[in-house]
Design an enzyme around this catalytic site. Sequence first.
Site, PDB file in Angstrom:
ATOM      1  N   ASP A  72       0.782  -1.236   0.000  1.00  0.00           N
ATOM      2  CA  ASP A  72       0.000   0.000   0.000  1.00  0.00           C
ATOM      3  C   ASP A  72       0.812   1.283   0.000  1.00  0.00           C
ATOM      4  O   ASP A  72       0.632   2.163  -0.834  1.00  0.00           O
ATOM      5  CB  ASP A  72      -0.918  -0.033   1.228  1.00  0.00           C
ATOM      6  CG  ASP A  72      -1.788   1.182   1.319  1.00  0.00           C
ATOM      7  OD1 ASP A  72      -2.481   1.459   0.329  1.00  0.00           O
ATOM      8  OD2 ASP A  72      -1.771   1.845   2.363  1.00  0.00           O
ATOM      9  N   ASP A  75       4.303   0.542   4.050  1.00  0.00           N
ATOM     10  CA  ASP A  75       4.191  -0.705   4.803  1.00  0.00           C
ATOM     11  C   ASP A  75       4.015  -1.880   3.846  1.00  0.00           C
ATOM     12  O   ASP A  75       4.219  -1.740   2.636  1.00  0.00           O
ATOM     13  CB  ASP A  75       3.038  -0.615   5.833  1.00  0.00           C
ATOM     14  CG  ASP A  75       1.688  -0.387   5.162  1.00  0.00           C
ATOM     15  OD1 ASP A  75       1.553  -0.680   3.955  1.00  0.00           O
ATOM     16  OD2 ASP A  75       0.753   0.075   5.848  1.00  0.00           O
ATOM     17  N   TYR A 197      -7.791   2.188   8.997  1.00  0.00           N
ATOM     18  CA  TYR A 197      -6.793   2.368   7.939  1.00  0.00           C
ATOM     19  C   TYR A 197      -7.400   3.068   6.737  1.00  0.00           C
ATOM     20  O   TYR A 197      -7.060   4.196   6.422  1.00  0.00           O
ATOM     21  CB  TYR A 197      -6.174   1.010   7.579  1.00  0.00           C
ATOM     22  CG  TYR A 197      -5.530   0.405   8.795  1.00  0.00           C
ATOM     23  CD1 TYR A 197      -4.261   0.820   9.191  1.00  0.00           C
ATOM     24  CD2 TYR A 197      -6.212  -0.508   9.597  1.00  0.00           C
ATOM     25  CE1 TYR A 197      -3.682   0.328  10.347  1.00  0.00           C
ATOM     26  CE2 TYR A 197      -5.642  -1.010  10.757  1.00  0.00           C
ATOM     27  CZ  TYR A 197      -4.371  -0.587  11.132  1.00  0.00           C
ATOM     28  OH  TYR A 197      -3.810  -1.059  12.274  1.00  0.00           O
ATOM     29  N   GLU A 418     -17.220  47.790 -29.168  1.00  0.00           N
ATOM     30  CA  GLU A 418     -16.228  48.115 -30.202  1.00  0.00           C
ATOM     31  C   GLU A 418     -15.224  46.974 -30.385  1.00  0.00           C
ATOM     32  O   GLU A 418     -14.650  46.494 -29.418  1.00  0.00           O
ATOM     33  CB  GLU A 418     -15.482  49.397 -29.815  1.00  0.00           C
ATOM     34  CG  GLU A 418     -14.548  49.871 -30.909  1.00  0.00           C
ATOM     35  CD  GLU A 418     -14.032  51.287 -30.663  1.00  0.00           C
ATOM     36  OE1 GLU A 418     -13.566  51.894 -31.619  1.00  0.00           O
ATOM     37  OE2 GLU A 418     -14.097  51.774 -29.514  1.00  0.00           O
TER      38      GLU A 418
END
Length: 445
Positions: A72, A75, A197, A418
Amino acid sequence: MISGVVSGVSNIGLVVGAVVYTIKKKMDDKKDNKPAPVPAGRLEDNKISWRGNSALTDGREAKFDLSKGMYDVGDHMKFGFPMAFTATGLSWAMLEYGDQMEAVNQLEPAQESLKWITDSLINAHPSENVLYIQVGDPEADHKCWERPEDMKEKRPLTQAADSTYSSTLLRHAKQLFSFANSNRGSYSKNIPEVATYYNSTGYGDELLWAASWLYHATGDQSYLRYVTGENGNQFAQWRSPSWFSWDNKLAGTQVLLSRLSLFGAKGASGNSGLKNYRKSAKDVMCGPLPKSPSATSNRTDGCLIWVSEWNSLQHPVASAFLAALYSDYMLTSQTADYVLGSNPLKMSFLVGYGDKYPQYVHHRGASIPVDATTGCSDGFQWLTSPNPNPNVAIGALVGGPFLNETFTDSRNNSMQAEPTTYNSALIVGLLSSLVTTSSTIRSFT
Ligand SMILES: *[C@@H]1O[C@H](CO)[C@@H](O)[C@H](O)[C@H]1NC(C)=O
Ligand SMILES: *[C@@H]1O[C@H](CO)[C@@H](O)[C@H](O)[C@H]1NC(C)=O
Ligand SMILES: *[C@@H]1O[C@H](CO)[C@@H](O)[C@H](O)[C@H]1NC(C)=O
Ligand SMILES: *[C@@H]1O[C@H](CO)[C@@H](O)[C@H](O)[C@H]1NC(C)=O
């Protein structure tokens, strides 16, 4: 819901780590500095001297091979929820910018990296209503600081059951979507251990994200109806911008679905749900723009968008990705739309373009009929005439609207009505840039 993420991997195939890989490659060229996210399993064609096989027995207790995938973060957990988000993020980047990756020879490595993840997601989905959402015990894992190659700890599996390459991926994605849709809820509610987590704070965004990708992958209108109909009303949080992240996919969904209206996909025009997604995508775009009325105040002194203490860079990086993408959508779809009529007045400020444009342009030649004979001052009758200009100054860009978006189409209104050469010079530059080849792929709408 994991299903949302898996479904992002559409038929172009395979996406994880590509971006990381691309960056890594550049770093590799300079020094022996390798990327942090690490592929698990039996490595193939490993070019990193300090990396080896690891986690080979993951899944064995359930008689599955869950050795692949990515650890992940720093870790050695394999968390399915963010891993699947990684897969969709990478797939999306490859779908849009595959050409650029190819140009630096990184498309194939990116595909291989992606496949490393999708293989593991497929293996984690052994039957219709069974999905392993995690390998490893985070508490035990976080007590260690070791090389994954040396891990000896138990790596228990976590399964979600009954609550619950191209065509193979799609089959898994469809099954998981229908599983998720018919058993609504956040996986972290069902499996509370994961909440520490990767807590999923809502599931509506994943359902919409999944259905949006399934629509892109299949063209099946039922997925489009799913996101634009009642589910959109219930979950899309239209007009309330959010930050794109592994937990909240709404901003990504809004930008992705903007493709359909920007590129004029079948069934897009007049689809009010898609309009809402596109308006919401614009709101998402305004948040990071420092001076916009809806600019976020969540910034550091150095101007970094800063939303949370944990992984603070995710939000600014995700926002920059979405902004780059949306800008490329506008380029590819040749959208300079405010000036050309997509504005509250529904008027094009480019004279002669569209159904409605200024009729009283402050321009002598345009205001005086070709056959009139005027001297220096008797021509003023044409300035003050109540009639529109007899000649259309095609391509002239007038002065433009006030801050309150009013525009008085009056020949004597030189401030607004303009045209100028310098406006023309600039819009020539802008419009030319829009017709050059652009970087996003329009074909997958
Ligand atoms: C997880 O998210 C839910 C829904 O937002 C929230 O109620 C819960 O407190 C969160 N849990 C943790 C551990 O953050
Ligand atoms: C801003 O950051 C704070 C945390 O510092 C967070 O609670 C809040 O939701 C953020 N606001 C937005 C609009 O993101
Ligand atoms: C819009 O702004 C212009 C210029 O400031 C002002 O003259 C005009 O009165 C305003 N119109 C409205 C409707 O507020
Ligand atoms: C045209 O505008 C000028 C400058 O604002 C003003 O002096 C003049 O009276 C206006 N003429 C007419 C006919 O409205």
